[in-house]
Design a protein around this motif. Structure first.
Motif, PDB file in Angstrom:
ATOM      1  N   ILE A   1     -10.422   5.286  -7.054  1.00 47.17           N
ATOM      2  CA  ILE A   1     -11.889   5.207  -7.031  1.00 47.17           C
ATOM      3  C   ILE A   1     -12.385   5.793  -5.717  1.00 47.17           C
ATOM      4  CG2 ILE A   1     -13.874   3.635  -6.955  1.00 47.17           C
ATOM      5  CD1 ILE A   1     -12.484   1.884  -8.965  1.00 47.17           C
TER       6      ILE A   1
ATOM      7  N   VAL B   1      -3.437   5.906   2.531  1.00 46.01           N
ATOM      8  CA  VAL B   1      -4.744   5.230   2.550  1.00 46.01           C
ATOM      9  C   VAL B   1      -4.585   3.976   3.395  1.00 46.01           C
ATOM     10  CG1 VAL B   1      -6.526   4.105   1.145  1.00 46.01           C
ATOM     11  CG2 VAL B   1      -5.269   6.055   0.214  1.00 46.01           C
TER      12      VAL B   1
ATOM     13  N   ASP C   1      -8.073  -5.754  -5.675  1.00 46.28           N
ATOM     14  CA  ASP C   1      -7.036  -6.616  -5.115  1.00 46.28           C
ATOM     15  C   ASP C   1      -7.195  -8.083  -5.533  1.00 46.28           C
ATOM     16  OD1 ASP C   1      -4.752  -6.740  -3.676  1.00 46.28           O
ATOM     17  OD2 ASP C   1      -5.697  -6.829  -1.720  1.00 46.28           O
TER      18      ASP C   1
ATOM     19  N   CYS D   1      -2.995  -4.708   4.190  1.00 48.02           N
ATOM     20  CA  CYS D   1      -2.061  -5.311   5.157  1.00 48.02           C
ATOM     21  C   CYS D   1      -0.679  -5.448   4.549  1.00 48.02           C
ATOM     22  CB  CYS D   1      -2.517  -6.714   5.548  1.00 48.02           C
ATOM     23  SG  CYS D   1      -4.185  -6.769   6.127  1.00 48.02           S
ATOM     24  N   ILE D   2      -0.625  -5.757   3.251  1.00 49.20           N
ATOM     25  CA  ILE D   2       0.644  -6.173   2.657  1.00 49.20           C
ATOM     26  C   ILE D   2       1.436  -4.971   2.139  1.00 49.20           C
ATOM     27  CG2 ILE D   2       1.652  -7.587   0.795  1.00 49.20           C
ATOM     28  CD1 ILE D   2      -0.871  -9.380   1.081  1.00 49.20           C
ATOM     29  N   ASN D   3       0.742  -3.985   1.608  1.00 46.98           N
ATOM     30  CA  ASN D   3       1.426  -2.882   0.924  1.00 46.98           C
ATOM     31  C   ASN D   3       1.095  -1.535   1.567  1.00 46.98           C
ATOM     32  OD1 ASN D   3       2.389  -4.623  -1.281  1.00 46.98           O
ATOM     33  ND2 ASN D   3       0.196  -4.850  -1.661  1.00 46.98           N
TER      34      ASN D   3
ATOM     35  N   LYS E   1       0.178   1.908  -4.834  1.00 44.44           N
ATOM     36  CA  LYS E   1       0.624   0.982  -3.778  1.00 44.44           C
ATOM     37  C   LYS E   1       2.116   0.746  -3.971  1.00 44.44           C
ATOM     38  CE  LYS E   1      -2.496  -2.481  -4.231  1.00 44.44           C
ATOM     39  NZ  LYS E   1      -3.316  -3.642  -3.826  1.00 44.44           N
TER      40      LYS E   1
ATOM     41  N   GLU F   1      -6.120   3.731 -11.307  1.00 38.67           N
ATOM     42  CA  GLU F   1      -7.204   4.694 -11.146  1.00 38.67           C
ATOM     43  C   GLU F   1      -7.598   4.787  -9.669  1.00 38.67           C
ATOM     44  OE1 GLU F   1     -11.914   4.887 -12.581  1.00 38.67           O
ATOM     45  OE2 GLU F   1     -10.707   3.103 -12.939  1.00 38.67           O
TER      46      GLU F   1
ATOM     47  N   PHE G   1     -14.855   5.737  -3.031  1.00 38.67           N
ATOM     48  CA  PHE G   1     -15.843   4.769  -2.560  1.00 38.67           C
ATOM     49  C   PHE G   1     -17.026   5.475  -1.913  1.00 38.67           C
ATOM     50  CE2 PHE G   1     -11.874   2.130  -2.276  1.00 38.67           C
ATOM     51  CZ  PHE G   1     -12.164   1.380  -3.393  1.00 38.67           C
TER      52      PHE G   1
ATOM     53  N   PHE H   1      -4.264   6.225  -7.479  1.00 48.84           N
ATOM     54  CA  PHE H   1      -4.074   5.363  -6.310  1.00 48.84           C
ATOM     55  C   PHE H   1      -2.775   4.590  -6.532  1.00 48.84           C
ATOM     56  CE2 PHE H   1      -4.761   1.275  -4.073  1.00 48.84           C
ATOM     57  CZ  PHE H   1      -4.927   1.776  -2.787  1.00 48.84           C
TER      58      PHE H   1
HETATM   59  N1  LIG Z   1      -8.233   1.990  -6.710  1.00 47.86           N
HETATM   60  C1  LIG Z   1      -8.438   2.403  -5.471  1.00 47.86           C
HETATM   61  N2  LIG Z   1      -8.867   3.655  -5.240  1.00 47.86           N
HETATM   62  C2  LIG Z   1      -9.048   4.108  -3.983  1.00 47.86           C
HETATM   63  N3  LIG Z   1      -8.833   3.376  -2.879  1.00 47.86           N
HETATM   64  C3  LIG Z   1      -8.415   2.101  -3.055  1.00 47.86           C
HETATM   65  C4  LIG Z   1      -8.194   1.558  -4.341  1.00 47.86           C
HETATM   66  N4  LIG Z   1      -7.787   0.269  -4.203  1.00 47.86           N
HETATM   67  C5  LIG Z   1      -7.758   0.026  -2.894  1.00 47.86           C
HETATM   68  N5  LIG Z   1      -8.129   1.127  -2.189  1.00 47.86           N
HETATM   69  C6  LIG Z   1      -8.183   1.264  -0.726  1.00 47.86           C
HETATM   70  O1  LIG Z   1      -6.889   1.009  -0.220  1.00 47.86           O
HETATM   71  C7  LIG Z   1      -6.913  -0.014   0.755  1.00 47.86           C
HETATM   72  C8  LIG Z   1      -5.684  -0.888   0.574  1.00 47.86           C
HETATM   73  O2  LIG Z   1      -5.708  -1.500  -0.708  1.00 47.86           O
HETATM   74  P1  LIG Z   1      -5.500  -3.065  -0.876  1.00 47.86           P
HETATM   75  O3  LIG Z   1      -6.501  -3.813  -0.071  1.00 47.86           O
HETATM   76  O4  LIG Z   1      -5.459  -3.326  -2.346  1.00 47.86           O
HETATM   77  O5  LIG Z   1      -4.083  -3.201  -0.210  1.00 47.86           O
HETATM   78  P2  LIG Z   1      -3.073  -4.409  -0.100  1.00 47.86           P
HETATM   79  O6  LIG Z   1      -2.158  -4.089   1.015  1.00 47.86           O
HETATM   80  O7  LIG Z   1      -2.449  -4.652  -1.448  1.00 47.86           O
HETATM   81  O8  LIG Z   1      -3.989  -5.629   0.130  1.00 47.86           O
HETATM   82  P3  LIG Z   1      -4.316  -6.589   1.345  1.00 47.86           P
HETATM   83  O9  LIG Z   1      -5.690  -6.145   1.763  1.00 47.86           O
HETATM   84  O10 LIG Z   1      -4.313  -7.934   0.677  1.00 47.86           O
HETATM   85  O11 LIG Z   1      -3.289  -6.419   2.370  1.00 47.86           O
HETATM   86  C9  LIG Z   1      -8.211  -0.761   0.526  1.00 47.86           C
HETATM   87  O12 LIG Z   1      -8.740  -1.222   1.724  1.00 47.86           O
HETATM   88  C10 LIG Z   1      -9.111   0.268  -0.106  1.00 47.86           C
HETATM   89  O13 LIG Z   1      -9.851   0.944   0.896  1.00 47.86           O
END
Ligand SMILES: Nc1ncnc2c1ncn2[C@@H]1O[C@H](COP(=O)(O)OP(=O)(O)OP(=O)(O)O)[C@@H](O)[C@H]1O
Length: 330
Positions: free
Chosen positions: A131, A61, A252, A65-67, A82, A129, A133, A80
């Motif tokens: 989700i 997915v 997040d 940026c971070i994970n 990370k 979970e 979108f 989901f």
């Molecule tokens: N629970 C979820 N179910 C489905 N898709 C999700 C969920 N949480 C996040 N996502 C999708 O995954 C992408 C990455 O998640 P997230 O933004 O939490 O990543 P991150 O690397 O931890 O954060 P950052 O944006 O601070 O780098 C999000 O842009 C979103 O589209």
């Protein structure tokens, strides 16, 4: 072992005090020890506590940026996940506890967190979970109302702060409990970022002026009753979405209990419109002096952007500080 944190069942590794093995019975001890040494703890959890017998597909997915993020399809539904290859589980512990606290309010939709823990090769993971979108942007008026409902429902008996420290972007966010919001915001929010700017850029100008401001912010809170409310803590458009029914979803988080108005600190990139604010204030009435404090709450996030992304954000932070110093004659 499943431990109930309020309404939400979280696995044992979602709790702050991990080293509990001696107190567990031998069977539970074995189960936990297996989870720690497992080569693939994500797969193991999904195929046990996640109630799946088969993982049918794992797809990446994008967007974060971070994970690294993945969608696990299974015969028991979707998850989901990370992962982070270098940062230990404390980052995802903060995320799991934050999501859990918001989930428990039963107000705005957030993904339910299931489990976090260390990866055997270093780094960490979180399972939550999945989700689905929707394509529509969330309705601003519903978003405003549901966010206010969360602020109203998410109360703290310990004052301002949170169970654990967490991160805003990748910057540590200190959440030591305090009964005094002005002290908490001055020290753990503005003060922490100012110190970071001094340490990493040697920026003594912003540090000294910022500290002068920290000592002078008291009058901005005259006649305001400040109660600790559960905040998402990093509410900008990238962390706001909607599910396939059009219901708003927030993701997040960098949760803590703070003054409700601090939630608007990222409003410069959240796209909140008039209908958002009018619905919000129907549930959480606007407090005297709200407009005067708006920039103060943005300052924390501008300073964080300066510390994370460099000098492009310095002038915004500096001009907020200068304006307040003039206004407060400090
Ligand atoms: N629970 C979820 N179910 C489905 N898709 C999700 C969920 N949480 C996040 N996502 C999708 O995954 C992408 C990455 O998640 P997230 O933004 O939490 O990543 P991150 O690397 O931890 O954060 P950052 O944006 O601070 O780098 C999000 O842009 C979103 O589209």
């Amino acid at each position: 072992m499943v431990v109930h944190v309020g309404l939400l069942p979280l696995s044992s590794s979602c709790l702050p005090s991990l080293p509990r093995l001696p107190r567990l019975s031998s069977t539970k001890h074995r189960t936990f020890a297996m989870a720690v040494v497992s080569e693939d703890p994500v797969r193991e959890w999904i195929l046990s506590e996640g109630n799946a017998t088969q993982i049918t597909r794992i797809s990446p997915v994008g967007g974060g940026c971070i994970n690294r993020a993945s969608h696990y399809d299974t015969d028991a539904g979707s998850f989901f996940v990370k992962t982070n290859r270098s940062i230990g589980p404390s980052m995802f512990e903060g995320e799991a506890l934050g999501l859990g606290a918001m989930f428990e309010t039963g107000t705005i939709r957030v993904p339910k967190p299931f489990k976090f823990g260390p990866l055997p090769t270093g780094g960490s993971y979180i399972i939550m979970e999945f989700i689905e979108f929707g394509s529509r942007r969330s309705n601003q008026s519903v978003l405003g109302r549901k966010l206010a409902e969360m602020h109203k429902a998410g109360k703290s008996e310990k004052g301002f702060g949170f169970e654990v420290n967490n991160t805003v972007g990748s910057t540590p966010q200190i959440n030591t409990w305090s009964s005094d919001w002005i002290q908490f915001y001055g020290e753990h929010r503005l003060g922490y970022q100012l110190q970071l700017a001094l340490d990493q850029y040697g920026d003594s100008t912003i540090y000294e002026k910022g500290q002068r401001l920290v000592k002078s912010i008291g009058p901005l809170f005259d006649n305001v009753v400040i109660e600790p409310c559960l905040l998402h803590g990093d509410l900008w458009s990238g962390n706001i979405s909607s599910d396939k029914n059009g219901e708003p979803v927030i993701l997040d988080p960098a949760c803590y209990y703070g003054h409700s108005e601090a939630e608007f600190g990222m409003s410069w990139c959240a796209g909140f419109g008039g209908s958002f604010y009018s619905s919000y204030f129907e549930v959480m009435p606007k407090q005297p002096g709200f407009e005067k404090r708006k920039d103060l709450y943005m300052l924390y996030h501008y300073l964080n952007h300066y510390n994370l992304f460099g000098s492009g954000y310095r002038s915004s932070a500096m001009s907020i500080i200068d304006d307040y110093l003039r206004m407060l004659k400090a």
